[in-house]
Motif scaffolding. Structure first.
Motif, PDB file in Angstrom:
ATOM      1  N   TRP A  46       0.943  -1.030   0.037  1.00  0.00           N
ATOM      2  CA  TRP A  46      -0.030   0.106  -0.118  1.00  0.00           C
ATOM      3  C   TRP A  46       0.696   1.440   0.085  1.00  0.00           C
ATOM      4  O   TRP A  46       0.218   2.523  -0.445  1.00  0.00           O
ATOM      5  CB  TRP A  46      -0.964   0.036   1.340  1.00  0.00           C
ATOM      6  N   SER A  47       1.972   1.319   0.391  1.00  0.00           N
ATOM      7  CA  SER A  47       2.984   2.478   0.383  1.00  0.00           C
ATOM      8  C   SER A  47       3.279   2.935  -0.938  1.00  0.00           C
ATOM      9  O   SER A  47       3.841   3.988  -1.305  1.00  0.00           O
ATOM     10  CB  SER A  47       4.379   1.948   1.008  1.00  0.00           C
ATOM     11  N   LEU A  48       3.090   2.097  -2.137  1.00  0.00           N
ATOM     12  CA  LEU A  48       3.467   2.579  -3.444  1.00  0.00           C
ATOM     13  C   LEU A  48       2.272   3.175  -4.058  1.00  0.00           C
ATOM     14  O   LEU A  48       2.405   3.571  -4.954  1.00  0.00           O
ATOM     15  CB  LEU A  48       3.749   1.378  -4.125  1.00  0.00           C
ATOM     16  N   LEU A  49       1.086   2.906  -3.663  1.00  0.00           N
ATOM     17  CA  LEU A  49      -0.188   3.433  -4.314  1.00  0.00           C
ATOM     18  C   LEU A  49      -0.073   5.144  -4.092  1.00  0.00           C
ATOM     19  O   LEU A  49       0.363   5.811  -3.057  1.00  0.00           O
ATOM     20  CB  LEU A  49      -1.322   3.219  -3.461  1.00  0.00           C
ATOM     21  N   ASP A  50      -0.521   5.871  -5.293  1.00  0.00           N
ATOM     22  CA  ASP A  50      -0.579   7.177  -5.209  1.00  0.00           C
ATOM     23  C   ASP A  50      -1.742   7.691  -4.777  1.00  0.00           C
ATOM     24  O   ASP A  50      -2.850   7.649  -5.782  1.00  0.00           O
ATOM     25  CB  ASP A  50      -0.018   7.545  -6.822  1.00  0.00           C
ATOM     26  N   TYR A  51      -1.805   8.153  -3.520  1.00  0.00           N
ATOM     27  CA  TYR A  51      -3.240   8.680  -3.133  1.00  0.00           C
ATOM     28  C   TYR A  51      -3.134  10.032  -3.217  1.00  0.00           C
ATOM     29  O   TYR A  51      -2.068  10.825  -3.207  1.00  0.00           O
ATOM     30  CB  TYR A  51      -3.004   8.434  -1.583  1.00  0.00           C
ATOM     31  N   ASP A  52      -4.295  10.565  -3.050  1.00  0.00           N
ATOM     32  CA  ASP A  52      -4.549  12.139  -3.167  1.00  0.00           C
ATOM     33  C   ASP A  52      -4.882  12.375  -1.828  1.00  0.00           C
ATOM     34  O   ASP A  52      -5.803  11.883  -0.879  1.00  0.00           O
ATOM     35  CB  ASP A  52      -6.075  12.629  -3.739  1.00  0.00           C
ATOM     36  N   SER A  76      -7.354  12.102   3.487  1.00  0.00           N
ATOM     37  CA  SER A  76      -7.742  12.660   4.779  1.00  0.00           C
ATOM     38  C   SER A  76      -9.107  12.532   5.095  1.00  0.00           C
ATOM     39  O   SER A  76      -9.573  12.416   6.302  1.00  0.00           O
ATOM     40  CB  SER A  76      -7.263  14.407   4.776  1.00  0.00           C
ATOM     41  N   GLU A  77     -10.083  13.001   3.966  1.00  0.00           N
ATOM     42  CA  GLU A  77     -11.454  12.969   4.184  1.00  0.00           C
ATOM     43  C   GLU A  77     -11.916  11.670   4.527  1.00  0.00           C
ATOM     44  O   GLU A  77     -12.831  11.349   5.542  1.00  0.00           O
ATOM     45  CB  GLU A  77     -12.145  13.424   3.002  1.00  0.00           C
ATOM     46  N   VAL A  78     -11.270  10.460   4.120  1.00  0.00           N
ATOM     47  CA  VAL A  78     -11.788   9.124   4.446  1.00  0.00           C
ATOM     48  C   VAL A  78     -11.278   8.767   6.013  1.00  0.00           C
ATOM     49  O   VAL A  78     -12.271   8.316   6.563  1.00  0.00           O
ATOM     50  CB  VAL A  78     -10.927   8.146   3.419  1.00  0.00           C
ATOM     51  N   LEU A  79     -10.255   9.305   6.426  1.00  0.00           N
ATOM     52  CA  LEU A  79      -9.788   8.923   7.668  1.00  0.00           C
ATOM     53  C   LEU A  79     -10.509   9.647   8.663  1.00  0.00           C
ATOM     54  O   LEU A  79     -10.805   9.262   9.657  1.00  0.00           O
ATOM     55  CB  LEU A  79      -8.127   9.276   7.763  1.00  0.00           C
ATOM     56  N   LEU A  80     -11.014  11.019   8.422  1.00  0.00           N
ATOM     57  CA  LEU A  80     -11.793  11.668   9.283  1.00  0.00           C
ATOM     58  C   LEU A  80     -12.963  11.366   9.440  1.00  0.00           C
ATOM     59  O   LEU A  80     -13.759  11.098  10.534  1.00  0.00           O
ATOM     60  CB  LEU A  80     -11.907  13.276   8.728  1.00  0.00           C
ATOM     61  N   ALA A  81     -13.745  10.658   8.369  1.00  0.00           N
ATOM     62  CA  ALA A  81     -14.892   9.954   8.451  1.00  0.00           C
ATOM     63  C   ALA A  81     -14.945   8.717   9.294  1.00  0.00           C
ATOM     64  O   ALA A  81     -15.795   8.714   9.909  1.00  0.00           O
ATOM     65  CB  ALA A  81     -15.431   9.733   7.097  1.00  0.00           C
TER      66      ALA A  81
END
Length: 359
Positions: free
Chosen positions: A294-300, A305-310
């Motif tokens: 998962w460390s290689l995936l290019d996240y926005d 942040s919005e997913v984690l805050l939810a």
């Protein structure tokens, strides 16, 4: 050799470097789910697998042997002392040969510097299994050989074209009966007398009866259509090896294509590696080794942040977990919090507004 082709080497090296950058986790199956274990074994495999190499270096060597140098086979020797694992030594592909045992397609032996070794005591990373000897890899040798030849020939053509001296942009026709035209020194004197201006941009003054100047357009690489051929061959190399074409300088970066590359090609190779590591190095049936893909995936960052805050609103994520994914230091925010209107489903009928109590 395929390893001498820059496009093929670049594609394989990029895969190897990406896999080498992944952290290796030692995991344990527990009643509460899989948990990470940190001990001397996990440190050896993830930090110091070899006294002369870091984890990243060690893994890159193994993957390059598996994909390219070893024609689909990467061999690594575990060294132990009094029953404890001490180091993992990758073996150069040129020192290794694989031989089937007489009369068997299933069993084989590994020769390292001519000395026979039991495969059960080795790490054998395989890529693209052979259709007859299923324990043996084939790499990408046969598929890419013709394309590598085309790319090499294209580079030779470009080098020859760029170093050619026969690319004049102006041709001057001179009366052959002119006395000076009979020798190289005379022709040089004519150029200096009529064609070499005293100042840059100054027009030429030449006798109309003796000289005629014509401008010609020399051939370019576009006229030879080399660029289109090279682009097509690079795309073919990228498709066969399994990397995005923009890694070979064709096209532009695309996030979705990159993430698909990580989740398909990289995942398949990583699964092979971590299963071989677990099979050969781990004795406990509840432990296994896992690479952090998962460390290689290019996240926005905003979307993450919005997913984690939810998740934080529902008590799934605490503050320090959010800060860790945002690359911030822990701040002691270990408590899981929920909004007041989130209650266990089995207590949903005990709300005051439903039982007649004060709201």
């Amino acid at each position: 050799r395929l390893s001498d082709n820059p496009e093929i080497q670049t594609a394989c090296l990029r895969i190897a470097e990406l896999i080498g950058s992944m952290t290796i986790y030692l995991m344990a199956n527990t009643k509460n789910g899989d948990e990470r274990i940190q001990n001397e074994l996990s440190r050896l495999i993830d930090i110091t697998p070899n006294g002369n190499m870091t984890r990243s270096h060690w893994m890159t060597v193994n993957v390059m042997n598996m994909l390219l140098y070893g024609n689909g086979n990467g061999i690594c020797v575990p060294h132990t002392y009094e029953g404890s694992l001490r180091s993992l030594e990758p073996i150069a592909a040129s020192r290794v040969s694989l031989e089937p045992l007489p009369g068997s397609y299933r069993d084989y032996r590994v020769l390292i510097d001519g000395v026979a070794r039991d495969p059960a005591n080795l790490l054998h990373f395989v890529y693209n299994p052979d259709p007859l000897y299923l324990w043996k890899g084939r790499g990408v040798t046969v598929t890419l050989r013709d394309i590598a030849t085309n790319l090499r020939q294209a580079q030779k053509t470009v080098n020859a074209f760029m170093s050619s001296e026969w690319k004049p942009s102006i041709i001057v026709k001179v009366d052959a009966l002119t006395e000076e035209f009979s020798s190289p020194a005379g022709r040089q004197k004519l150029l200096e007398s009529y064609a070499a201006p005293a100042q840059t941009g100054q027009p030429w003054l030449i006798p109309a009866e003796q000289f005629q100047v014509e401008q010609v357009r020399p051939l370019s690489l576009s006229d030879l259509a080399i660029s289109d051929t090279v682009t097509m061959d690079k795309k073919t190399v990228a498709a066969v090896v399994g990397v995005p074409a923009f890694l070979l300088g064709v096209g532009e970066f695309d996030r979705d294509e990159w993430n698909n590359f990580v989740q398909t090609k990289i995942r398949a190779i990583v699964q092979n590696i971590q299963q071989e590591l677990t099979r050969c190095l781990i004795l406990s049936p509840s432990w296994y080794l896992m690479l952090n893909m998962w460390s290689l995936l290019d996240y926005d960052m905003k979307a993450m942040s919005e997913v984690l805050l939810a998740g934080a609103d529902r008590g799934f994520v605490n503050g320090d977990e959010w800060r860790d994914r945002m690359h911030m230091a822990p701040a002691g925010l270990k408590e899981y919090k929920v909004l007041e209107n989130y209650i266990p489903y089995d207590q949903s009928g005990n709300q005051s507004k439903l039982t007649g109590g004060a709201s």
